[in-house]
Design a protein around this motif. Sequence first.
Motif, PDB file in Angstrom:
ATOM      1  N   THR A 292      46.058  24.320-111.389  1.00  0.00           N
ATOM      2  CA  THR A 292      44.653  24.714-111.511  1.00  0.00           C
ATOM      3  C   THR A 292      44.328  25.117-112.941  1.00  0.00           C
ATOM      4  O   THR A 292      43.302  24.707-113.510  1.00  0.00           O
ATOM      5  CB  THR A 292      44.345  25.883-110.553  1.00  0.00           C
TER       6      THR A 292
ATOM      7  N   ALA B 133      38.052  26.711-113.350  1.00  0.00           N
ATOM      8  CA  ALA B 133      39.463  26.488-113.040  1.00  0.00           C
ATOM      9  C   ALA B 133      40.366  27.361-113.909  1.00  0.00           C
ATOM     10  O   ALA B 133      41.387  27.876-113.440  1.00  0.00           O
ATOM     11  CB  ALA B 133      39.810  25.009-113.224  1.00  0.00           C
TER      12      ALA B 133
ATOM     13  N   GLY C 131      42.739  29.888-112.177  1.00  0.00           N
ATOM     14  CA  GLY C 131      44.169  29.683-112.414  1.00  0.00           C
ATOM     15  C   GLY C 131      44.822  30.900-113.039  1.00  0.00           C
ATOM     16  O   GLY C 131      45.943  31.279-112.673  1.00  0.00           O
TER      17      GLY C 131
ATOM     18  N   ALA D 238      40.604  28.231-103.889  1.00  0.00           N
ATOM     19  CA  ALA D 238      41.529  27.214-104.403  1.00  0.00           C
ATOM     20  C   ALA D 238      41.153  25.818-103.925  1.00  0.00           C
ATOM     21  O   ALA D 238      41.231  24.846-104.688  1.00  0.00           O
ATOM     22  CB  ALA D 238      42.958  27.554-103.984  1.00  0.00           C
TER      23      ALA D 238
ATOM     24  N   ILE E   3      38.111  24.502-105.865  1.00  0.00           N
ATOM     25  CA  ILE E   3      38.483  24.093-107.222  1.00  0.00           C
ATOM     26  C   ILE E   3      39.210  22.757-107.192  1.00  0.00           C
ATOM     27  O   ILE E   3      38.995  21.888-108.050  1.00  0.00           O
ATOM     28  CB  ILE E   3      39.363  25.172-107.883  1.00  0.00           C
ATOM     29  N   ALA E   4      40.075  22.565-106.189  1.00  0.00           N
ATOM     30  CA  ALA E   4      40.811  21.303-106.080  1.00  0.00           C
ATOM     31  C   ALA E   4      39.850  20.130-105.866  1.00  0.00           C
ATOM     32  O   ALA E   4      40.038  19.042-106.429  1.00  0.00           O
ATOM     33  CB  ALA E   4      41.818  21.385-104.938  1.00  0.00           C
TER      34      ALA E   4
ATOM     35  N   GLN F 223      38.262  19.303-109.066  1.00  0.00           N
ATOM     36  CA  GLN F 223      39.179  18.535-109.913  1.00  0.00           C
ATOM     37  C   GLN F 223      39.069  17.041-109.601  1.00  0.00           C
ATOM     38  O   GLN F 223      39.035  16.205-110.513  1.00  0.00           O
ATOM     39  CB  GLN F 223      40.626  19.000-109.689  1.00  0.00           C
TER      40      GLN F 223
ATOM     41  N   ASN G  26      47.016  19.473-105.200  1.00  0.00           N
ATOM     42  CA  ASN G  26      46.664  20.839-104.791  1.00  0.00           C
ATOM     43  C   ASN G  26      46.174  20.875-103.349  1.00  0.00           C
ATOM     44  O   ASN G  26      46.522  21.786-102.582  1.00  0.00           O
ATOM     45  CB  ASN G  26      45.597  21.410-105.725  1.00  0.00           C
TER      46      ASN G  26
END
Length: 206
Positions: free
Chosen positions: A96, A142, A146, A161, A164-165, A168, A186
Amino acid sequence: MYEFKAEDDKVYGPVDEATILAWAKSGRIDGNSLLSKTPGGEWTPLNRIVELSHICRQAAESPVPTTPPAIPAAPAPVPAGQPVKPGKLQAISIMTLVGGIIGVLVGLTYGCYFGMLTLATLGIGVFLMILPVYALIFGIMAIIRGSQMLGANPMPAFKSAKGIAIMQIVNIICCDLINMVLGIINLVFLNDPEVKDYLHSQGVEI
């Protein structure tokens, strides 16, 4: 007075009849044990010494009670420890953070490129600026998450999480292949039963 010869040929004494009786009751000697009257007597089994013949009889009638061996106490139950933190959580945290740094770099790169394109087209390409803006927003988020995941109190950061994944993966709109791969990994790790069970035990639902 008498002396007693043990099986290893060691001689004990001289001792009196009371001591011999105590030894017989405790099992240290028996009728076949060798005794010698001092001084200078011959070694003779106890049950063949006339003046001591009563000792074997008395020892058999009233043996000294032996103390039963102590039963060791049962070990106290070991309290259940905290669940072990899966190593995949550390990997998620690092991916992350790294993804955020890459996202910021991609956003800055595309921002410069589309900025010059906008100027060159007299503003026509301004709508493309949404791509680097998204990359920058994702990258900053991120990096923050992270860093928190790698900090002293990481659990609150893991609540976002999965989001955020997904961001990404979406950053592929900026041709960010690295973050797409990291985001997929992730998501796979976050759906791992061991990871989900650990996060659930820490009060984190994803």
